[in-house]
Write a protein that holds these residues in place. Structure first.
Motif, PDB file in Angstrom:
ATOM      1  N   ASN A 158       0.821  -1.210   0.000  1.00  0.00           N
ATOM      2  CA  ASN A 158       0.000   0.000   0.000  1.00  0.00           C
ATOM      3  C   ASN A 158       0.855   1.260   0.000  1.00  0.00           C
ATOM      4  N   MET A 159       1.967   1.235   0.751  1.00  0.00           N
ATOM      5  CA  MET A 159       2.847   2.400   0.813  1.00  0.00           C
ATOM      6  C   MET A 159       3.557   2.629  -0.517  1.00  0.00           C
ATOM      7  N   VAL A 160       4.095   1.569  -1.114  1.00  0.00           N
ATOM      8  CA  VAL A 160       4.821   1.698  -2.380  1.00  0.00           C
ATOM      9  C   VAL A 160       3.886   2.150  -3.496  1.00  0.00           C
ATOM     10  N   ALA A 161       2.676   1.600  -3.516  1.00  0.00           N
ATOM     11  CA  ALA A 161       1.717   1.970  -4.557  1.00  0.00           C
ATOM     12  C   ALA A 161       1.430   3.462  -4.530  1.00  0.00           C
ATOM     13  N   GLY A 162       1.521   4.071  -3.353  1.00  0.00           N
ATOM     14  CA  GLY A 162       1.306   5.507  -3.234  1.00  0.00           C
ATOM     15  C   GLY A 162       2.425   6.323  -3.856  1.00  0.00           C
ATOM     16  N   LYS A 163       3.571   5.681  -4.095  1.00  0.00           N
ATOM     17  CA  LYS A 163       4.729   6.362  -4.686  1.00  0.00           C
ATOM     18  C   LYS A 163       4.856   6.069  -6.180  1.00  0.00           C
ATOM     19  N   ILE A 164       4.032   5.131  -6.696  1.00  0.00           N
ATOM     20  CA  ILE A 164       4.092   4.731  -8.100  1.00  0.00           C
ATOM     21  C   ILE A 164       2.820   5.201  -8.793  1.00  0.00           C
ATOM     22  N   SER A 165       2.963   5.841  -9.934  1.00  0.00           N
ATOM     23  CA  SER A 165       1.787   6.400 -10.607  1.00  0.00           C
ATOM     24  C   SER A 165       1.119   5.440 -11.579  1.00  0.00           C
ATOM     25  N   LYS A 166       1.857   4.414 -12.023  1.00  0.00           N
ATOM     26  CA  LYS A 166       1.328   3.525 -13.053  1.00  0.00           C
ATOM     27  C   LYS A 166       1.137   2.102 -12.510  1.00  0.00           C
ATOM     28  N   PRO A 167       0.495   1.226 -13.299  1.00  0.00           N
ATOM     29  CA  PRO A 167       0.366  -0.189 -12.900  1.00  0.00           C
ATOM     30  C   PRO A 167       1.741  -0.816 -12.717  1.00  0.00           C
ATOM     31  N   PHE A 168       1.808  -1.892 -11.952  1.00  0.00           N
ATOM     32  CA  PHE A 168       3.103  -2.495 -11.619  1.00  0.00           C
ATOM     33  C   PHE A 168       2.969  -4.005 -11.418  1.00  0.00           C
ATOM     34  N   TRP A 169       4.131  -4.655 -11.314  1.00  0.00           N
ATOM     35  CA  TRP A 169       4.206  -6.097 -11.087  1.00  0.00           C
ATOM     36  C   TRP A 169       4.577  -6.370  -9.623  1.00  0.00           C
ATOM     37  N   VAL A 170       4.219  -7.557  -9.147  1.00  0.00           N
ATOM     38  CA  VAL A 170       4.576  -7.992  -7.798  1.00  0.00           C
ATOM     39  C   VAL A 170       5.090  -9.424  -7.881  1.00  0.00           C
ATOM     40  N   CYS A 187      -4.484  -5.970   0.091  1.00  0.00           N
ATOM     41  CA  CYS A 187      -4.229  -4.538  -0.051  1.00  0.00           C
ATOM     42  C   CYS A 187      -5.528  -3.805  -0.385  1.00  0.00           C
ATOM     43  N   SER A 188      -5.465  -2.496  -0.469  1.00  0.00           N
ATOM     44  CA  SER A 188      -6.659  -1.726  -0.800  1.00  0.00           C
ATOM     45  C   SER A 188      -7.117  -2.061  -2.217  1.00  0.00           C
ATOM     46  N   LYS A 189      -8.386  -1.917  -2.476  1.00  0.00           N
ATOM     47  CA  LYS A 189      -8.946  -2.257  -3.791  1.00  0.00           C
ATOM     48  C   LYS A 189      -8.329  -1.414  -4.908  1.00  0.00           C
ATOM     49  N   LYS A 190      -8.078  -0.155  -4.616  1.00  0.00           N
ATOM     50  CA  LYS A 190      -7.487   0.705  -5.630  1.00  0.00           C
ATOM     51  C   LYS A 190      -6.089   0.235  -6.014  1.00  0.00           C
ATOM     52  N   VAL A 191      -5.336  -0.228  -5.032  1.00  0.00           N
ATOM     53  CA  VAL A 191      -3.998  -0.764  -5.304  1.00  0.00           C
ATOM     54  C   VAL A 191      -4.119  -2.086  -6.055  1.00  0.00           C
ATOM     55  N   GLN A 192      -5.006  -2.924  -5.609  1.00  0.00           N
ATOM     56  CA  GLN A 192      -5.208  -4.240  -6.227  1.00  0.00           C
ATOM     57  C   GLN A 192      -5.511  -4.119  -7.716  1.00  0.00           C
ATOM     58  N   GLU A 193      -6.298  -3.134  -8.088  1.00  0.00           N
ATOM     59  CA  GLU A 193      -6.684  -2.945  -9.487  1.00  0.00           C
ATOM     60  C   GLU A 193      -5.512  -2.547 -10.369  1.00  0.00           C
ATOM     61  N   ARG A 194      -4.452  -2.000  -9.779  1.00  0.00           N
ATOM     62  CA  ARG A 194      -3.302  -1.528 -10.557  1.00  0.00           C
ATOM     63  C   ARG A 194      -2.234  -2.602 -10.758  1.00  0.00           C
ATOM     64  N   ILE A 195      -2.394  -3.742 -10.129  1.00  0.00           N
ATOM     65  CA  ILE A 195      -1.407  -4.814 -10.253  1.00  0.00           C
ATOM     66  C   ILE A 195      -1.573  -5.524 -11.595  1.00  0.00           C
ATOM     67  N   ILE A 196      -0.497  -5.568 -12.365  1.00  0.00           N
ATOM     68  CA  ILE A 196      -0.538  -6.205 -13.677  1.00  0.00           C
ATOM     69  C   ILE A 196      -0.527  -7.723 -13.538  1.00  0.00           C
ATOM     70  N   LYS A 197       0.438  -8.217 -12.763  1.00  0.00           N
ATOM     71  CA  LYS A 197       0.566  -9.659 -12.585  1.00  0.00           C
ATOM     72  C   LYS A 197       1.305  -9.943 -11.287  1.00  0.00           C
ATOM     73  N   VAL A 198       1.002 -11.097 -10.701  1.00  0.00           N
ATOM     74  CA  VAL A 198       1.641 -11.550  -9.465  1.00  0.00           C
ATOM     75  C   VAL A 198       2.417 -12.821  -9.763  1.00  0.00           C
ATOM     76  N   TYR A 199       3.689 -12.866  -9.368  1.00  0.00           N
ATOM     77  CA  TYR A 199       4.531 -14.032  -9.596  1.00  0.00           C
ATOM     78  C   TYR A 199       4.923 -14.691  -8.268  1.00  0.00           C
ATOM     79  N   ASN A 200       4.561 -15.937  -8.114  1.00  0.00           N
ATOM     80  CA  ASN A 200       4.956 -16.735  -6.950  1.00  0.00           C
ATOM     81  C   ASN A 200       5.935 -17.790  -7.428  1.00  0.00           C
ATOM     82  N   MET A 201       7.213 -17.596  -7.124  1.00  0.00           N
ATOM     83  CA  MET A 201       8.255 -18.509  -7.581  1.00  0.00           C
ATOM     84  C   MET A 201       8.599 -19.526  -6.489  1.00  0.00           C
TER      85      MET A 201
END
Length: 263
Positions: A158-170, A187-201
């Motif tokens: 949530n904190m990092v998403a506040g510093k990033i203006s565009k969609p991102f990966w996790v 995370c918050s719904k607004k942050v969740q919507e901006r996630i492009i893809k989640v990778y669990n290795m």
């Protein structure tokens, strides 16, 4: 001959991310890179300081400490040099580093955010490090919800998403993969919507009641889990998540090493 993530950089490192979009191998590389000890070299998430380049890390007086007490020191150094020498990663920047170890609460949590090119950010959660505390926290997953590291992962995202203006990966490897899924679920719904893809290795999954309690369905279609063919860690609590299997040149538990995976 089996190719590794280092071979991948040497082969495809001439291509920018605008020419060749971020993929699963890039994700694995960044997840492994997050194991380096950036303490005192990359700005903390609470600091409002400029991001740091690979070149600046190389020139830092504490450069060798990046690899101190990390798994696979030799390969980590080779990975750093390959990334530095490539067009694909050479200009990568890092910021928002966190490294928390609390023995009293059996907590080991670390995360960092990579900026690959304009508009491309990747939030990486570190897996279990060499500390005894980290292994204790892993065991706590069997009966605690959430473990402290999971709670920190949500706050961090949530904190990092506040510093990033565009969609991102996790993403993350090992326990970091578990955190990379847990944080987007909570995370918050607004942050969740901006996630492009989640990778669990090769990270543990969750007990069924945990998946039911949180909003996994909201990120299911964007979640990619990859495990080696004799995975042990990645199959812990596995019950409903889809996953892909890759070959490894190692045997048994040693397949957990990302440097052993076939690319």
């Amino acid at each position: 001959m089996s190719l590794t993530i280092i071979d991948y950089i040497k082969t495809y490192g001439t291509r920018s991310f605008s020419e060749e979009p971020l993929n699963e191998v890039d994700s694995l590389i960044l997840c492994q890179f997050s194991y380096l000890k950036f303490d005192g070299m990359v700005p903390d998430i609470k600091e409002n300081k400029p991001s740091v380049t690979l070149q600046k890390l190389l020139q830092h007086e504490d450069y060798e400490k990046l690899f101190k007490n990390t798994w696979f020191v030799r390969n980590n150094k080779r990975l750093f040099q390959a990334m530095l020498n490539s067009r694909r990663y050479g200009n990568m920047k890092m910021n928002a580093y966190v490294n928390i170890i609390e023995s009293e609460y059996e907590t080991q949590f670390s995360a960092i955010t990579f900026f690959l090119e304009d508009g491309i950010a990747y939030v990486a959660y570190r897996g279990t490090d060499e500390s005894i505390v980290g292994w204790k926290e892993d065991l706590n997953m069997a009966f605690m919800d959430p473990i402290p590291g999971q709670a920190y992962s949500v706050k961090y995202l949530n904190m990092v998403a506040g510093k990033i203006s565009k969609p991102f990966w996790v993403g993350g490897h090992s326990k970091g993969g578990n955190l990379a899924v847990y944080a987007p679920m909570n995370c918050s719904k607004k942050v969740q919507e901006r996630i492009i893809k989640v990778y669990n290795m090769d990270g543990p999954s969750f007990r069924p009641e945990v998946l039911e309690r949180y909003d996994y369905e909201a990120i299911r279609e964007r979640t990619v889990k990859i495990i080696p063919h004799s995975s042990l860690v990645g199959m812990l609590f596995e019950n409903t998540m889809d996953y892909r299997v890759v070959k490894s040149k190692a045997l048994g538990l040693l397949q957990h090493d990302p440097f052993s995976w076939h690319v």
